[in-house]
Design a protein around this motif. Structure first.
Motif, PDB file in Angstrom:
ATOM      1  N   THR A   1      -0.437   4.516   0.055  1.00 43.75           N
ATOM      2  CA  THR A   1      -1.464   5.515   0.299  1.00 43.75           C
ATOM      3  C   THR A   1      -0.727   6.762   0.909  1.00 43.75           C
ATOM      4  OG1 THR A   1      -3.443   4.007   0.724  1.00 43.75           O
ATOM      5  CG2 THR A   1      -3.447   6.269   1.662  1.00 43.75           C
TER       6      THR A   1
ATOM      7  N   SER B   1      -7.916  10.989   5.898  1.00 43.48           N
ATOM      8  CA  SER B   1      -7.672  11.615   4.702  1.00 43.48           C
ATOM      9  C   SER B   1      -8.304  12.701   4.376  1.00 43.48           C
ATOM     10  CB  SER B   1      -7.566  10.736   3.504  1.00 43.48           C
ATOM     11  OG  SER B   1      -6.896   9.300   3.720  1.00 43.48           O
TER      12      SER B   1
ATOM     13  N   ASP C   1       0.707  -1.253   0.087  1.00 38.27           N
ATOM     14  CA  ASP C   1       0.031  -0.062   0.060  1.00 38.27           C
ATOM     15  C   ASP C   1       0.628   1.223   0.074  1.00 38.27           C
ATOM     16  OD1 ASP C   1      -2.926   1.015   0.791  1.00 38.27           O
ATOM     17  OD2 ASP C   1      -1.249   2.327   1.434  1.00 38.27           O
TER      18      ASP C   1
ATOM     19  N   GLY D   1      -0.026   7.928  -2.746  1.00 38.41           N
ATOM     20  CA  GLY D   1      -1.660   8.643  -2.312  1.00 38.41           C
ATOM     21  C   GLY D   1      -1.557  10.046  -1.891  1.00 38.41           C
TER      22      GLY D   1
ATOM     23  N   THR E   1      -3.182   2.051  -3.773  1.00 39.80           N
ATOM     24  CA  THR E   1      -3.436   2.651  -2.709  1.00 39.80           C
ATOM     25  C   THR E   1      -4.864   2.427  -2.203  1.00 39.80           C
ATOM     26  OG1 THR E   1      -4.456   4.537  -3.950  1.00 39.80           O
ATOM     27  CG2 THR E   1      -2.108   5.026  -3.263  1.00 39.80           C
TER      28      THR E   1
ATOM     29  N   TYR F   1      -6.547   6.889  -3.962  1.00 42.05           N
ATOM     30  CA  TYR F   1      -5.987   7.976  -4.216  1.00 42.05           C
ATOM     31  C   TYR F   1      -4.474   7.970  -4.917  1.00 42.05           C
ATOM     32  CZ  TYR F   1      -8.898   8.824   0.152  1.00 42.05           C
ATOM     33  OH  TYR F   1      -9.787   8.701   1.133  1.00 42.05           O
TER      34      TYR F   1
END
Ligand SMILES: CC(=O)SCCNC(=O)CCNC(=O)[C@H](O)C(C)(C)COP(=O)(O)OP(=O)(O)OC[C@H]1O[C@@H](n2cnc3c(N)ncnc32)[C@H](O)[C@@H]1OP(=O)(O)O
Ligand SMILES: CC(=O)C(=O)O
Length: 529
Positions: A10, A280, A8, A14, A232, A236
């Protein structure tokens, strides 16, 4: 069952999305959510980019992770700098992670025209960088930036770049569709060719979503032999985003023979997505597969009828598998099956074929035609049912209300006067508020709380207004007001429609109070047995 690792990004790719900026605290919270969900690798930042990411890697050292490995991200050394003097690589070492990911050029055009060096020097930059990091005890994931575009342009050179990384000791070679411009069949063909030509090293995929193929391309690569998927959690990322891991994980784990996260964790998919979205500060698209609010929401009367008889008639999976919920939405396209559940909450004896069922549907369709929308206002719909069935008695009568706005000095004040009759007693109150609806709410509560002290527990948590255009409801310029209220245990939404915003708000306010009082009355009756 083939294990496919999940990577991941993010917190790195992201964070390159418009509108996202994580604080160090946010990054730690996202890391913990991903770890709890069983993500294998978390690319948590680019320590050579900014002091915040460096601070994060320092602070996260004291956070215990149960499953995930943290990864720090950076580029190959600069073209004319030795690895040990390259500031980006020095920062990567400072991050102190076991794993680092290094992106390097694999498209000849990028080498000559963007970093402006020779093709040979780029291969040395890749190999030197990896050898240096290996000598410092790091495990390296090599991200071959623009790999697919590079391979289409000059396959030999793109493969040379991968071989340089392999010779430098890379653990995993990640093929990147950096511009997101490839079709699934290209990703599939090229991934297979790379696997044949490079032998036994693990291949990963990093896809972007510029053609809407982020998920499809990641799956195509996995089906072609990739054993690690980068993306992500909620898609994102820069431009149109990265491949959406929440969709990829559910697709591959529920529909194909792959394991991406520990089986018992899949039910946390929706809650993990909501935690990450909250941190987020981004609202999850209602229609997002598996985790969106609408992923298992049914509105068409015939669909609801089908789902009530056999859920798989209109659902591709059971929502519980991913921790989401089924929902039936009330509306003008509802049939009897949809509203029967709501009616039975008020009167258990009513059947699908009862006259009342048809009558209530007719009333619902009539009100929706006037501009009401019940899918988000079930409390008002309960009152509609009660009124139709004669199971409603007003808790007070309005004598009048009056709302005024005045400038006093340079400040604007709203004042409301409310006169109501409760159990033969007249109550006249006045209140000031932040705006006319707030003033009205205050005045009405003061008037009623003496008779119904339980109203002290409830408060208004959201207020939304929508102007309805003529063509939507065959009437000109009406407004629809939705009010969400809550007490310590529940929240409920009511609706009002009028050509006047104050009247629409009043209707929704009164419904919200009456709904609370009905619930309290029912509770008392239940307590008395
Ligand atoms: C596909 C991806 O997502 S890759 C990651 C992209 N992410 C980011 O860019 C976010 C983080 N970046 C940053 O904070 C900054 O760009 C920094 C601190 C890393 C660098 O900043 P600066 O030194 O001011 O350089 P700037 O960003 O303007 O330009 C990039 C430089 O890196 C070089 N470069 C780009 N890719 C590579 C690479 N793979 N290997 C080596 N050098 C590279 C470019 O040639 C350019 O060098 P130049 O200054 O000699 O022309
Ligand atoms: C490495 C990376 O983020 C990309 O190539 O898209």
């Amino acid at each position: 069952m083939i294990k496919v690792e999940v990577f991941d990004t993010t917190l790195r790719d992201g964070a390159q999305a418009r509108g996202i900026s994580f604080s160090v605290k946010d990054k730690i919270a996202v890391t913990q959510a991903l770890d709890a969900f069983g993500i294998d690798y978390i690319e948590a930042g680019n320590p050579g980019s900014n002091p915040k990411d460096l601070e994060f890697f320092e602070l996260v050292k004291s956070v215990e992770l149960k499953h995930s490995k943290l990864v720090a991200f950076g580029s190959t050394r600069r073209k004319d700098v030795a690895p040990e003097e390259d500031q980006n690589l020095i920062s990567l070492l400072q991050a102190g992670t076991e794993y680092v990911s290094i992106f390097g050029k694999s498209w000849d055009f990028h080498v000559t025209d963007i970093i402006k060096t020779t093709l040979e020097n780029n291969l040395e930059m890749i190999k030197d960088t990896l050898l240096f990091l290996k000598s410092k005890g790091k495990k390296v994931i090599f991200d071959a930036e623009h790999f697919f575009d590079g391979y289409k342009n000059n396959p030999e050179y793109a493969l040379e770049a991968l071989k340089a990384a392999k010779d430098g000791g890379a653990e995993i070679l990640t093929l990147c569709d950096t511009n997101g411009g490839c079709f699934p069949e290209e990703i599939s063909r090229i991934t297979k060719e790379v696997k044949e030509k490079l032998g036994d090293i693990k291949i990963g995929i990093h896809a972007h979503n510029d053609m809407g193929f982020g998920v499809a391309n990641s799956i195509a690569a996995v089906e072609a032999g990739a054993l690690q998927v980068q993306g992500t959690f909620l898609g994102y990322g820069e431009r149109c985003g990265n491949a959406n891991l929440s969709t990829i994980i559910a697709n591959l784990q529920l529909k194909k023979d792959y394991e991406l996260v520990p089986r018992e964790k899949l039910g946390l998919l929706t809650s993990t997505a909501r935690i990450i979205a909250e941190i987020s500060n981004i609202t999850i698209e209602d229609s997002m597969p598996y985790i969106g609010k609408n992923a298992f929401a049914h509105k068409g009367g015939m669909h609801i009828d089908g789902v009530s008889k056999a859920s798989h008639s209109f659902e591709h999976i059971n929502p519980e598998l991913v921790g989401n919920e089924r929902e039936f939405l009330l509306s003008e396209v509802s049939g009897r099956s949809t509203i029967l559940e709501e009616i039975r909450r008020v009167d258990k004896d009513i059947q699908r074929d009862s006259e009342a069922t048809a009558g209530i549907i007719e009333r619902l369709k009539e009100l929706e035609y006037q501009g009401y929308q019940f899918e988000g206002a079930k409390a008002t719909f309960e009152l509609v049912i009660r009124k139709y069935l004669g199971k409603y008695k007003p808790f007070f009568d309005l004598v009048y209300f009056d709302v005024k706005g005045n400038y006093i000095g340079k400040k604007y004040y709203s004042t409301a006067v409310v006169k109501v009759k409760v159990k033969d007693q007249i109550e006249l109150t006045v209140a000031e508020g932040d705006g006319p609806v707030n003033a009205l709410d205050q005045a009405l509560r003061i008037a009623l709380e003496r008779f119904y002290p339980e109203l002290k527990e409830m408060h208004l948590i959201d207020y939304k207004v929508r102007v309805l255009k003529g063509e939507e409801n065959a009437t000109a310029s009406k407004v629809r007001v939705l009010i969400e209220s809550a007490d310590a245990k529940n929240s409920w939404t009511t609706i009002g429609v009028s050509t006047d915003i104050i009247e629409a708000s009043w209707i929704a306010l009164v419904d919200s109070i009456e709904y609370k009082l009905i619930q309290e009355t029912l509770k008392r009756l239940e307590d008395f047995g």
